[in-house]
Scaffold this motif. Sequence first.
Motif, PDB file in Angstrom:
ATOM      1  N   CYS A  30       0.634  -1.103  -0.141  1.00  0.00           N
ATOM      2  CA  CYS A  30      -0.026   0.091  -0.061  1.00  0.00           C
ATOM      3  C   CYS A  30       0.725   1.142  -0.032  1.00  0.00           C
ATOM      4  O   CYS A  30       1.682   1.667   0.792  1.00  0.00           O
ATOM      5  N   PRO A  32       1.543   5.637  -0.841  1.00  0.00           N
ATOM      6  CA  PRO A  32       1.399   6.951   0.002  1.00  0.00           C
ATOM      7  C   PRO A  32      -0.098   7.545  -0.519  1.00  0.00           C
ATOM      8  O   PRO A  32      -0.563   7.141  -1.512  1.00  0.00           O
ATOM      9  N   THR A  33      -0.772   7.922   0.389  1.00  0.00           N
ATOM     10  CA  THR A  33      -2.044   8.925   0.056  1.00  0.00           C
ATOM     11  C   THR A  33      -1.401  10.407  -0.235  1.00  0.00           C
ATOM     12  O   THR A  33      -0.607  11.071   0.615  1.00  0.00           O
ATOM     13  N   GLN A  39       5.258  11.149   6.531  1.00  0.00           N
ATOM     14  CA  GLN A  39       6.261  11.207   7.646  1.00  0.00           C
ATOM     15  C   GLN A  39       7.153   9.989   7.788  1.00  0.00           C
ATOM     16  O   GLN A  39       6.981   8.988   7.003  1.00  0.00           O
ATOM     17  N   GLY A  41       7.171   7.703   9.902  1.00  0.00           N
ATOM     18  CA  GLY A  41       6.433   6.486   9.726  1.00  0.00           C
ATOM     19  C   GLY A  41       6.081   5.805   8.736  1.00  0.00           C
ATOM     20  O   GLY A  41       6.551   4.697   8.637  1.00  0.00           O
ATOM     21  N   ASN A  42       5.614   6.573   7.922  1.00  0.00           N
ATOM     22  CA  ASN A  42       5.213   6.016   6.409  1.00  0.00           C
ATOM     23  C   ASN A  42       6.597   5.551   6.081  1.00  0.00           C
ATOM     24  O   ASN A  42       6.595   4.169   5.259  1.00  0.00           O
ATOM     25  N   ARG A  44       9.070   4.327   7.253  1.00  0.00           N
ATOM     26  CA  ARG A  44       9.518   3.008   7.765  1.00  0.00           C
ATOM     27  C   ARG A  44       8.937   2.058   7.109  1.00  0.00           C
ATOM     28  O   ARG A  44       9.436   0.936   6.839  1.00  0.00           O
ATOM     29  N   ALA A  45       7.673   1.980   7.043  1.00  0.00           N
ATOM     30  CA  ALA A  45       6.824   0.847   6.386  1.00  0.00           C
ATOM     31  C   ALA A  45       7.441   0.608   4.680  1.00  0.00           C
ATOM     32  O   ALA A  45       7.869  -0.407   4.296  1.00  0.00           O
ATOM     33  N   HIS A  74      -9.520   8.660  -0.185  1.00  0.00           N
ATOM     34  CA  HIS A  74      -9.055   8.162   0.897  1.00  0.00           C
ATOM     35  C   HIS A  74      -9.574   9.407   2.084  1.00  0.00           C
ATOM     36  O   HIS A  74      -8.799  10.604   1.999  1.00  0.00           O
ATOM     37  N   TRP A 226     -12.006   3.999  -0.791  1.00  0.00           N
ATOM     38  CA  TRP A 226     -10.674   3.857  -0.546  1.00  0.00           C
ATOM     39  C   TRP A 226      -9.986   2.454  -0.775  1.00  0.00           C
ATOM     40  O   TRP A 226      -9.294   2.172  -1.572  1.00  0.00           O
ATOM     41  N   GLY A 247       1.862  -3.746   4.481  1.00  0.00           N
ATOM     42  CA  GLY A 247       1.468  -2.425   4.515  1.00  0.00           C
ATOM     43  C   GLY A 247       1.757  -2.380   6.065  1.00  0.00           C
ATOM     44  O   GLY A 247       2.385  -3.242   6.829  1.00  0.00           O
ATOM     45  N   GLY A 248       1.388  -1.378   6.584  1.00  0.00           N
ATOM     46  CA  GLY A 248       1.504  -0.836   8.130  1.00  0.00           C
ATOM     47  C   GLY A 248       0.444  -1.774   8.692  1.00  0.00           C
ATOM     48  O   GLY A 248      -0.595  -1.997   8.470  1.00  0.00           O
ATOM     49  N   ALA A 279       5.432  -2.705  11.874  1.00  0.00           N
ATOM     50  CA  ALA A 279       4.929  -2.175  13.241  1.00  0.00           C
ATOM     51  C   ALA A 279       5.189  -0.764  13.050  1.00  0.00           C
ATOM     52  O   ALA A 279       5.828  -0.227  12.225  1.00  0.00           O
ATOM     53  N   PHE A 280       4.810  -0.066  14.084  1.00  0.00           N
ATOM     54  CA  PHE A 280       4.686   1.377  13.773  1.00  0.00           C
ATOM     55  C   PHE A 280       5.977   2.071  14.350  1.00  0.00           C
ATOM     56  O   PHE A 280       6.826   1.465  15.201  1.00  0.00           O
ATOM     57  N   MET A 288       3.153   9.567  17.008  1.00  0.00           N
ATOM     58  CA  MET A 288       3.442  10.598  15.998  1.00  0.00           C
ATOM     59  C   MET A 288       2.460  11.275  15.589  1.00  0.00           C
ATOM     60  O   MET A 288       1.407  10.580  15.325  1.00  0.00           O
TER      61      MET A 288
END
Length: 476
Positions: A30, A32-33, A39, A41-42, A44-45, A74, A226, A247-248, A279-280, A288
């Motif tokens: 999955c 990006p939107t 960020q 975190g995204n 990281r995924a 979305h 979405w 995905g996350g 994981a986050f 965050m």
Amino acid sequence: MMNMKLYNTLTRTIEEFKPIQEKHVGMYTCGPTVYAYPQIGNWRAFVSEDLLRRTFEYLGYTVTHVMNITDVGHLTGDNLGDADLGEDRMEKAAKKEGKTAWDIAKFYTNDFIHSRELLHIEAPQVLPKATDHIAEQISLVQALFERGLAYKTDKAVYFDVAKFPAYGKLGGQKLIDKRVATRDELVEDDQKHHPFDFALWKLSPTDGPRRQMEWESPWGVGFPGWHIECSAMSMKYLGETFDIHAGGVDHIAIHHANEIAQSEGATGKPFANYWVHIAFLTVDGGRMGKSLGNAYTVQDVITKGFDPLVLRYFYLTGHYRKQLNFTWDALQAAAAALTNLREITWRSQQEKERTVLSEEKLALIDGFRKQFIEALSEDLNIPQALAVVWEVAKSNIPGIDKADLIKEFDAVLGLGLADWHPESFEIPNAVNQLVVERTSVRDEKDWAQADILRKQIQALGFDVQDSATGPIVKKL
Ligand code: AMP
Ligand code: ZN
């Protein structure tokens, strides 16, 4: 050769990976939107998924990687546990920035591609946009109607979860219970049969301003829900059943549960065989978020003076199934480690002659390679693989062979160790592209835009000067 083992959210066990096609992996992640900068975190995924892809490639598989660009549909409600509620993120950002939703999508898609390159994430073979696949999404909804799994209200077309007994198999009862607990007050459409029914197609509101992104459909003018884009585009490019979907962890309970229901409901076949969830990332030990002021972007990392690959190195220090905590101190430590590893690799490859390797040294190299592959094969244990790289760096393997082995491993880590040298510098792709763009706006005598681009180049730690033979790039 070791077989790859992966934790599969579907079965909640670590399983041996068996591809559909020998030595090939079809992987959907999955994306990006594109309504704002992603960020860290995204990222990281996205980096973790890239490590998975590179691992398969290192192990001799070919990988077909498809990552979607969500540029419509979305809504903001998924923060509350219902992706059908709230405002379209694209249209909301358009209002805020005073641009069209299409311009917003274009701008943040380009930014995503730049930042992806800065982080050495390999380009997916297919990067489909939801707005380019409206027809495919409509056909999938039609297939669901034919199977009696969809119904229409005055506001939308919904998936009828009660007609699909396997609903929610991903994530299990615990997640369903959690959703039930938070769900009641959120229902917006009282014609909905069940609170978990989710929109496949949303009809444009008849009151208020017109949407910028909307299309004709057999059910009326509107836009896709979405989740349907991921089902439609993954099956279009990878087939009705494919190997890996990633995905996350935030997507398990709703987005991925819905993707499974739509896809398996329409085809009657299994959708993805392995579900991998990242994981986050937390910041300073907590959540965050934009409102907390800690939803850092790649640009924030660069502005603080870090090479984006330092961020990549930082991600390598945590296992993908464990939360990872970001702090600026941790990033500083990653910077020191990466510099050290770059210098060791560079120094090792400066040796002029290749020593004839003793049996003992050959065995040592084989041993390291085996340990590296073992770490990767055990559910993508990247921190362990990184530890093996450090053992190689500190070992007494002769220079050129040491550098060769580290560079071989770097095909997975993606730190660009082969290209680095201390005195000279590489001009990153992002800087190059800005320089090219600046040259073309200068040709059109758009000095104001040229200045803006120069500032962006400076923000990346470089400067550009114009000479008779063209632009000269310098490091600041
Ligand atoms: P989105 O643009 O919201 O669809 O998110 C893109 C990807 O980033 C998805 O795979 C999300 O699950 C993932 N993601 C979002 N926030 C985080 C976070 N804090 N840590 C790790 N992954 C995240
Ligand atoms: Zn998706």
